[in-house]
Each structure stands twice: as C-alpha cells, then as structure tokens.
Design an enzyme around this catalytic site. Sequence first.
Site, mmCIF file in Angstrom:
data_model
loop_
_atom_site.group_PDB
_atom_site.id
_atom_site.type_symbol
_atom_site.label_atom_id
_atom_site.label_comp_id
_atom_site.label_asym_id
_atom_site.label_seq_id
_atom_site.Cartn_x
_atom_site.Cartn_y
_atom_site.Cartn_z
ATOM 1 N N TYR A 83 5.066 -8.016 15.410
ATOM 2 C CA TYR A 83 5.406 -7.078 14.337
ATOM 3 C C TYR A 83 6.169 -5.855 14.902
ATOM 4 C CZ TYR A 83 4.303 -3.130 11.225
ATOM 5 O OH TYR A 83 4.368 -1.994 10.447
ATOM 6 N N SER B 63 7.901 1.506 12.667
ATOM 7 C CA SER B 63 6.463 1.697 12.878
ATOM 8 C C SER B 63 6.178 2.216 14.282
ATOM 9 C CB SER B 63 5.754 0.363 12.675
ATOM 10 O OG SER B 63 4.429 0.425 13.169
ATOM 11 N N GLY C 162 0.816 -1.220 0.000
ATOM 12 C CA GLY C 162 0.000 0.000 0.000
ATOM 13 C C GLY C 162 0.846 1.265 0.000
ATOM 14 N N VAL D 80 6.394 -7.974 6.413
ATOM 15 C CA VAL D 80 4.976 -7.926 6.782
ATOM 16 C C VAL D 80 4.704 -6.578 7.464
ATOM 17 C CG1 VAL D 80 4.730 -10.427 6.934
ATOM 18 C CG2 VAL D 80 5.275 -9.136 9.004
ATOM 19 N N LEU E 114 12.832 -11.453 0.614
ATOM 20 C CA LEU E 114 13.845 -10.878 1.515
ATOM 21 C C LEU E 114 14.554 -11.938 2.350
ATOM 22 C CD1 LEU E 114 11.833 -7.759 2.729
ATOM 23 C CD2 LEU E 114 13.866 -7.720 1.258
HETATM 24 C C1 15L Z 1 1.418 0.050 10.853
HETATM 25 O O1 15L Z 1 2.575 -0.110 11.208
HETATM 26 C C2 15L Z 1 0.843 -0.735 9.744
HETATM 27 O O2 15L Z 1 1.800 -1.055 8.757
HETATM 28 C C3 15L Z 1 -0.363 -0.095 9.120
HETATM 29 O O3 15L Z 1 -1.036 -1.064 8.340
HETATM 30 C C4 15L Z 1 -1.309 0.506 10.168
HETATM 31 O O4 15L Z 1 -1.880 -0.524 10.916
HETATM 32 C C5 15L Z 1 -0.530 1.462 11.063
HETATM 33 O O5 15L Z 1 0.592 0.842 11.603
HETATM 34 C C6 15L Z 1 -1.391 2.026 12.199
HETATM 35 O O6 15L Z 1 -0.983 1.946 13.353
HETATM 36 O O7 15L Z 1 -2.442 2.580 11.900
#
Ligand code: 15L
Length: 279
Positions: free
Chosen positions: A143, A118, A21, A81, A59
């Site tokens: 994750y 993230s 995305g 992922v 990867l």
């Molecule tokens: C992320 O790290 C994810 O890749 C994304 O899909 C969303 O879930 C985002 O965090 C989020 O926290 O909104």
Amino acid sequence: MSAGKGAPKAKRVLLTGAAGGVGTVLRKLLQGVYAELRLSDVVEPKGLGKDEKFVPADLADMAAVEKIVKGIDGIIHLGGVSIEKPWEMVHQANIVGCYNLFEAARKHRVKRVVFASSNHAIGFYRRRRRIGTDAPVRPDSRYGVSKAFGEALGALYADKYGLRVLCIRIGNFGDKPADLRRMSIWISPDDLVQLIRIGLEHPALTYEIVYGASDNARSWWDNAAAFRLGYKPAGRSEDHLAHALAGQAKLPRDPIGDTFQGGPFCSDEFDGDPETRGG
Ligand code: 15L
C-alpha cells in the site's frame, strides 16, 4: 493565501473515494464550498442528500474514470485501497486506478489534482528521525509503495503536462489521535480541508508534497513545504493526550512497529532485522 471560508466557489470538483471513512467526512465539510462537488466511488455513499451528485466508477476501468472526470476543474483523489491488501487489489485500485485518474485528468484538461498519499510511503523511517518531504520514500507496505507511485505519477503529470498537483501524505485522520503513534501523525478534519483547499486554490502551486498533519508537538516531520503554502494547522494532538493514552493501553505489544513511524504496517509480515533495516 487564505484557505478559509469565503474563497472562490467557481470550481467543479470531483471527490473519489467518497464512500470511504475520510470521504464521508470531507464530503460534508466541502458542501457548498465549490460550485459543484461530484462524488464517486465503487459503492454509493450512505445518506446521500438530494442535492448531492454521485457517479459510480471503478478506478481500474478507464472509460468509467473518463466519465467522472469530464467537465471537472479539480480532483480530490482519495479513491483506492486505504490499508495493506494483497498485491492484486493494490495493483488494480492504486496503481492502475491512479494511472487512469491522472491520465483521464490530462485528457480532459483538469487543472488540479490533490492526491491523498499516506505516511506509509515513508513508514520505515525510525521514530527518532525527523524527515522533510525531500527524504527518499521508505514504504512500509505494498500500500505504501502504491502511494509513492502516486506521488511520482503526480510529479510526472505536473512537470510534463502542466497539471497542478498537491500530494498530501496523510498521517491519521480523525477527531482525536487514537494512540501514541497517532499523537505524532494525527490530522483533524478541518486541517485536512485546509490543505485540500490549498491544493485546489493556491495560485502558485505547481507540484508539492506536504505532510497531512495537524500542529503535533511530537511530530516526526518537517512540514515547511505546507507552511510555505500558507497552511496554519489549528488541531493540536497534545490536547487529546488522555484519549490517545487510553487507546494505547488497549493495543497489543509491538516492539517492531514501535521502532518505525509506520507502526503496525511495518511489523506486519516483517521478516528482517530491525537493527539494520529501515531508515
Ligand atoms: C493510512 O494511510 C490509512 O489509510 C489509515 O487507515 C490509517 O491506517 C493511517 O494510515 C495510519 O497510519 O494510522
């Protein structure tokens, strides 16, 4: 430094996760910015243009990763992922895969890596906390742990092997914040491009973690590290409040998720006491 249009176009850049995305949007916004934009993913991105170069790679396969990294100056590493998954999947794509990426970058003398970290690396902080990038990680998922691992790996490769690394703790990427949590963590596509270009071009960057967030009045994060590097976000989540409220109204109740910054990533599988757990 200016991260605007018209900056140097000399770099050969690799974008991993190009079919995802975020990758799909970035690949269009970055077209023509660098001399080469090599795209990679396990599956071919949709609507690939004639002048776009795509090289498939898993990867977790070091030989394949070395192939996509060869001859590259800078990497935008989105691959792996991007939400919570069973450990085996997170391990292969985000632990083994991330290691392979940094190690191949070292071997092939890549100069810079922008690592898509993230907000889920720090998701278990309470929403009333305001944290900088120096707060200890508080992952909310396997994750999130993999993203903390990537940040640590980036620090090692920067400090020991001289790579220049920017880790961007991306909040939520999109045209508009989708709900109330995202009002605090939203980042517009243009603002993410600005941060990525800082990572690929800023002359003084060695290693830094920044928050991938626009100018959000409800932010939980101190993004001083990004501002020091010249980041000037243009997106403002308050401009999209009506959209976020409409999205919020459709969500199920989630009292645990609503306590912590990571939202549903925290309530998923949660089996603790929300009063005494989290930061
Ligand atoms: C992320 O790290 C994810 O890749 C994304 O899909 C969303 O879930 C985002 O965090 C989020 O926290 O909104």
